[in-house]
Each structure stands twice: as structure tokens, then as C-alpha cells.
Design an enzyme around this catalytic site. Structure first.
Site, PDB file in Angstrom:
ATOM      1  N   GLN A  95     -14.385   2.562   1.203  1.00 26.53           N
ATOM      2  CA  GLN A  95     -13.584   2.010  -0.081  1.00 26.53           C
ATOM      3  C   GLN A  95     -13.532   3.277  -0.953  1.00 26.53           C
ATOM      4  O   GLN A  95     -14.388   4.045  -1.307  1.00 26.53           O
ATOM      5  CB  GLN A  95     -14.531   0.987  -0.674  1.00 26.53           C
ATOM      6  CG  GLN A  95     -13.910   0.556  -2.026  1.00 26.53           C
ATOM      7  CD  GLN A  95     -14.909  -0.433  -2.641  1.00 26.53           C
ATOM      8  OE1 GLN A  95     -15.956  -0.610  -2.449  1.00 26.53           O
ATOM      9  NE2 GLN A  95     -14.302  -1.202  -3.649  1.00 26.53           N
TER      10      GLN A  95
ATOM     11  N   HIS B 214      -9.962  -5.304  -3.395  1.00 29.26           N
ATOM     12  CA  HIS B 214      -8.751  -5.603  -2.789  1.00 29.26           C
ATOM     13  C   HIS B 214      -8.801  -5.868  -1.404  1.00 29.26           C
ATOM     14  O   HIS B 214      -9.612  -5.473  -0.493  1.00 29.26           O
ATOM     15  CB  HIS B 214      -7.947  -4.457  -2.832  1.00 29.26           C
ATOM     16  CG  HIS B 214      -8.692  -3.104  -2.302  1.00 29.26           C
ATOM     17  ND1 HIS B 214      -9.704  -2.316  -3.148  1.00 29.26           N
ATOM     18  CD2 HIS B 214      -8.494  -2.362  -1.405  1.00 29.26           C
ATOM     19  CE1 HIS B 214      -9.949  -1.434  -2.580  1.00 29.26           C
ATOM     20  NE2 HIS B 214      -9.356  -1.322  -1.247  1.00 29.26           N
TER      21      HIS B 214
ATOM     22  N   HIS C 230      -6.885  -6.066   2.157  1.00 26.95           N
ATOM     23  CA  HIS C 230      -5.965  -5.372   2.735  1.00 26.95           C
ATOM     24  C   HIS C 230      -5.115  -6.426   3.834  1.00 26.95           C
ATOM     25  O   HIS C 230      -5.910  -6.874   4.485  1.00 26.95           O
ATOM     26  CB  HIS C 230      -6.273  -4.330   3.802  1.00 26.95           C
ATOM     27  CG  HIS C 230      -6.851  -3.064   3.178  1.00 26.95           C
ATOM     28  ND1 HIS C 230      -5.975  -1.826   3.068  1.00 26.95           N
ATOM     29  CD2 HIS C 230      -8.050  -2.698   2.455  1.00 26.95           C
ATOM     30  CE1 HIS C 230      -6.769  -1.101   2.443  1.00 26.95           C
ATOM     31  NE2 HIS C 230      -7.967  -1.389   2.061  1.00 26.95           N
TER      32      HIS C 230
ATOM     33  N   ASP D 219       0.852  -1.253  -0.032  1.00 24.39           N
ATOM     34  CA  ASP D 219       0.181  -0.089  -0.036  1.00 24.39           C
ATOM     35  C   ASP D 219       0.931   1.132   0.157  1.00 24.39           C
ATOM     36  O   ASP D 219       1.943   1.275   0.562  1.00 24.39           O
ATOM     37  CB  ASP D 219      -0.988  -0.117   1.253  1.00 24.39           C
ATOM     38  CG  ASP D 219      -1.983   0.919   1.136  1.00 24.39           C
ATOM     39  OD1 ASP D 219      -3.167   0.469   0.824  1.00 24.39           O
ATOM     40  OD2 ASP D 219      -1.734   2.214   1.052  1.00 24.39           O
TER      41      ASP D 219
ATOM     42  N   VAL E   1     -11.174   2.571  -3.841  1.00 23.27           N
ATOM     43  CA  VAL E   1     -10.564   1.986  -5.109  1.00 23.27           C
ATOM     44  C   VAL E   1     -11.444   0.964  -5.587  1.00 23.27           C
ATOM     45  O   VAL E   1     -11.710  -0.002  -4.659  1.00 23.27           O
ATOM     46  CB  VAL E   1      -9.284   1.492  -5.089  1.00 23.27           C
ATOM     47  CG1 VAL E   1      -8.767   1.004  -6.235  1.00 23.27           C
ATOM     48  CG2 VAL E   1      -8.212   2.637  -4.606  1.00 23.27           C
TER      49      VAL E   1
ATOM     50  N   ASN F 268     -12.914  -3.472   2.605  1.00 25.45           N
ATOM     51  CA  ASN F 268     -13.964  -2.236   2.611  1.00 25.45           C
ATOM     52  C   ASN F 268     -14.928  -2.452   1.432  1.00 25.45           C
ATOM     53  O   ASN F 268     -14.454  -2.656   0.345  1.00 25.45           O
ATOM     54  CB  ASN F 268     -13.032  -0.999   2.733  1.00 25.45           C
ATOM     55  CG  ASN F 268     -12.227  -0.881   3.956  1.00 25.45           C
ATOM     56  OD1 ASN F 268     -12.698  -1.218   4.935  1.00 25.45           O
ATOM     57  ND2 ASN F 268     -10.877  -0.325   3.872  1.00 25.45           N
TER      58      ASN F 268
END
Ligand code: 5GP
Ligand code: ZN
Length: 113
Positions: A93, A99, A101, A29, A95, A86
Site C-alpha cells: 500500500q 482504494h 483496484h 490508475d 496511498v 492492499n
């Protein structure tokens, strides 16, 4: 325009990639919230958990297994780690390409903010 993480996959946006397999990619990240903070994404563009088709269980399952592999690779297995997805505005969220994390390397409090 287009999707930021699709652009990472296509190497149009540079990223510190730490894991790749047939269906998933992981990279660090850009704003790490823990000593290890990686994002694990499917190669297939899916905007969010809520956009997953019922026939995409294998795709999202594979991403979770990839995150497990990255956690092991990062030496987090013994100490523990957290996976977070998220979904939507209330969860923050930003993006819109699914994904996971992967957070670890420090004690993680619960509940998250
Ligand atoms: P979200 O808030 O959607 O769950 O998480 C998006 C994450 O992507 C954030 O933690 C943010 O720091 C990260 N991020 C945003 N833009 C970039 C980028 O260009 N490169 C990388 N490596 N991470 C990014
Ligand atoms: Zn995408």
C-alpha cells in the site's frame, strides 16, 4: 502535503474520473497494470482497511458496489475482473486513502505476487 486521493476528490490533482456517485469516485490508475485499471475510493477519507470503524460497513460496502458498477460500465462483466485492496507495507500500500483496484481486460493469474 495532505492526502493524494483527497486532492483528487477536491480536483487539486487531475485524474481521469470514470465514475462518481454520492459516496464513491473512480478514476484510472496512472500506472495501469491491465487494460482496465481503475481505483475506486470513498469520498470519506479512511486511511486503510485496518482503520475502518465498525460503523463504516456501509461506506466500504458502497465502494465495492461502486467497483461493480464501474466493472459493468467498462464491459468487464462477461469476461471477469479482479478487485484488490492492499493494506499496509507488506501488501505494497502506497496511498493511504482506501482504494479498491479494479483490474480487467486480460487474463489475471493467481496467486498475485
Ligand atoms: P497501492 O499501492 O496503494 O495499493 O495503490 C496506489 C495506486 O495509486 C498505484 O497503483 C499507483 O499507480 C496509483 N497512483 C499513484 N499516484 C497516482 C496519481 O497521482 N494518479 C492516479 N490516477 N493514480 C496514482
Ligand atoms: Zn484521503
Amino acid at each position: 502535503m495532505g492526502c493524494l486521493f483527497c486532492n483528487v476528490l477536491e480536483k487539486k490533482v487531475p485524474a481521469d474520473v470514470i465514475y462518481e456517485d454520492e459516496h464513491a469516485v473512480a478514476f484510472r490508475d496512472i500506472r495501469p497494470m491491465a487494460p482496465t485499471h481503475a481505483l475506486v475510493i470513498p469520498r470519506k477519507h479512511i486511511a486503510a482497511i485496518r482503520a475502518l470503524g465498525d460503523d463504516e460497513a456501509a461506506t466500504i460496502g458502497h465502494v465495492i458496489l461502486a467497483a461493480r458498477n464501474v466493472a459493468k460500465q467498462e464491459g468487464l462483466e462477461a469476461g471477469g475482473y479482479r478487485l484488490v485492496i492492499n493494506d499496509g507495507d507488506a501488501a505494497g500500500q502506497t496511498v493511504h486513502h482506501i482504494h479498491v483496484h479494479l483490474l480487467g481486460g486480460r487474463p489475471l493469474t493467481w496467486p498475485p505476487g
